[in-house]
Design a protein around this motif. Structure first.
Motif, PDB file in Angstrom:
ATOM      1  N   PRO A 235       0.820  -1.213   0.000  1.00  0.00           N
ATOM      2  CA  PRO A 235       0.000   0.000   0.000  1.00  0.00           C
ATOM      3  C   PRO A 235       0.852   1.261   0.000  1.00  0.00           C
ATOM      4  CG  PRO A 235      -0.066  -1.068   2.144  1.00  0.00           C
ATOM      5  CD  PRO A 235       0.621  -2.021   1.212  1.00  0.00           C
ATOM      6  N   ARG A 236       0.368   2.263  -0.706  1.00  0.00           N
ATOM      7  CA  ARG A 236       1.082   3.532  -0.797  1.00  0.00           C
ATOM      8  C   ARG A 236       0.295   4.625  -0.093  1.00  0.00           C
ATOM      9  NH1 ARG A 236       3.812   4.248  -6.771  1.00  0.00           N
ATOM     10  NH2 ARG A 236       4.735   2.179  -6.950  1.00  0.00           N
ATOM     11  N   ALA A 237       1.023   5.597   0.398  1.00  0.00           N
ATOM     12  CA  ALA A 237       0.407   6.747   1.058  1.00  0.00           C
ATOM     13  C   ALA A 237       0.960   8.023   0.442  1.00  0.00           C
ATOM     14  CB  ALA A 237       0.682   6.723   2.557  1.00  0.00           C
TER      15      ALA A 237
ATOM     16  N   TYR B 238      -3.543   5.279  -4.357  1.00  0.00           N
ATOM     17  CA  TYR B 238      -3.058   5.397  -2.985  1.00  0.00           C
ATOM     18  C   TYR B 238      -4.098   4.843  -2.013  1.00  0.00           C
ATOM     19  CZ  TYR B 238       0.592   8.443  -4.806  1.00  0.00           C
ATOM     20  OH  TYR B 238       1.667   8.943  -5.497  1.00  0.00           O
TER      21      TYR B 238
ATOM     22  N   LEU C  22       3.748   6.144   9.114  1.00  0.00           N
ATOM     23  CA  LEU C  22       3.225   5.436   7.944  1.00  0.00           C
ATOM     24  C   LEU C  22       4.189   4.341   7.497  1.00  0.00           C
ATOM     25  CD1 LEU C  22       1.789   8.426   5.888  1.00  0.00           C
ATOM     26  CD2 LEU C  22       0.456   6.516   6.790  1.00  0.00           C
TER      27      LEU C  22
ATOM     28  N   TYR D 235       3.600   1.262   4.907  1.00  0.00           N
ATOM     29  CA  TYR D 235       3.260   2.020   3.708  1.00  0.00           C
ATOM     30  C   TYR D 235       4.516   2.466   2.961  1.00  0.00           C
ATOM     31  CZ  TYR D 235      -1.622   2.519   5.196  1.00  0.00           C
ATOM     32  OH  TYR D 235      -2.918   2.274   5.555  1.00  0.00           O
TER      33      TYR D 235
END
Length: 236
Positions: free
Chosen positions: A97-99, A141, A116, A121
């Motif tokens: 997962p990306r933030a 995102y 994060l 992340y």
């Protein structure tokens, strides 16, 4: 390396990229991966890497037979599937997962990024609302964090905030949108709802950002996860 999804129980084989990320973890750090079957994310930490390695190591053949008994060789593999001509490829988890973080340069931003990353992340930053919107055209995102003074204007006229508010719900419902600022009242769901956000955090509570995410994201997934899955199946 294989892991079991805690939500649906499916056995997942992790890609080399994710295994490398796990190898780089320090005690207390986690990464989050998404199950290819139920599409729900779950955390993996360094203890799972160690336990998997220990289990594999314990099963290695030592080359000796101390009991002196005859060892029965394993049965040949089942090749009945050849007649059917159907082969199910192994499913590999690729997604981390990306933030996206849009905050002024400050100690608070450093805390948000650190927390994060600790939760697994892959964090990216945007220097302007235009850059943030451009990034979101090409990347899905999982979490987006916006400080209400990022654009040095009121939130109700902020370009990026309006962009999020007007986003198509087929995409928006899969983004955990967090607003941070002096006017925010931490964990106040009514304010979050009014601002089209999933979580609001006051500046004074940014130091607890990791704890806030660990509380609210699972609650959000438990509440809306089944609904989002039904909508996904229905193509909505």
């Amino acid at each position: 390396m294989r892991v079991s999804c805690p939500h649906c129980g499916k056995q997942l084989k992790l890609s080399d990229k994710i295994q490398s990320s796990i190898d780089a973890l320090t005690p207390g750090q986690q990464i989050r991966v998404k199950c290819v079957q139920c599409e729900k994310p779950f955390p993996i930490d360094v203890s799972q890497r160690d336990s998997t390695g220990a289990e594999a190591g314990g099963k290695r053949y030592s080359g000796a037979n101390p009991s002196g008994r005859t060892v029965r060789p394993p049965d040949p593999p089942d090749v009945s599937w050849l007649k059917e001509g159907v082969f199910e490829e192994k499913e590999v988890v690729e997604e981390i997962p990306r933030a996206l973080v849009l905050m002024p340069d400050s100690a608070g931003r450093a805390i948000v990024i650190r927390d994060l990353e600790k939760l697994g992340y892959r964090v990216e930053m945007a220097a302007s609302p235009e850059e943030g919107m451009a990034k979101m055209q090409f990347v899905n995102y999982a979490t987006v964090i916006l400080h209400d003074r990022f654009e040095e204007r009121e939130l109700d006229t902020a370009v990026f905030h309006q962009f999020i508010k007007s986003m198509n719900m087929m995409r928006r419902r899969y983004i955990f949108y967090v607003l941070i600022g002096e006017s925010m009242r931490t964990l106040y769901d009514l304010q979050a709802l009014a601002l089209s956000a999933n979580l609001v955090v006051n500046n004074s509570d940014v130091q607890h950002f990791s704890l806030l995410l660990r509380k609210t994201i699972p609650e959000y997934e438990a509440l809306f996860g089944p609904l989002m899955e039904e909508l996904r199946i229905a193509g909505r």
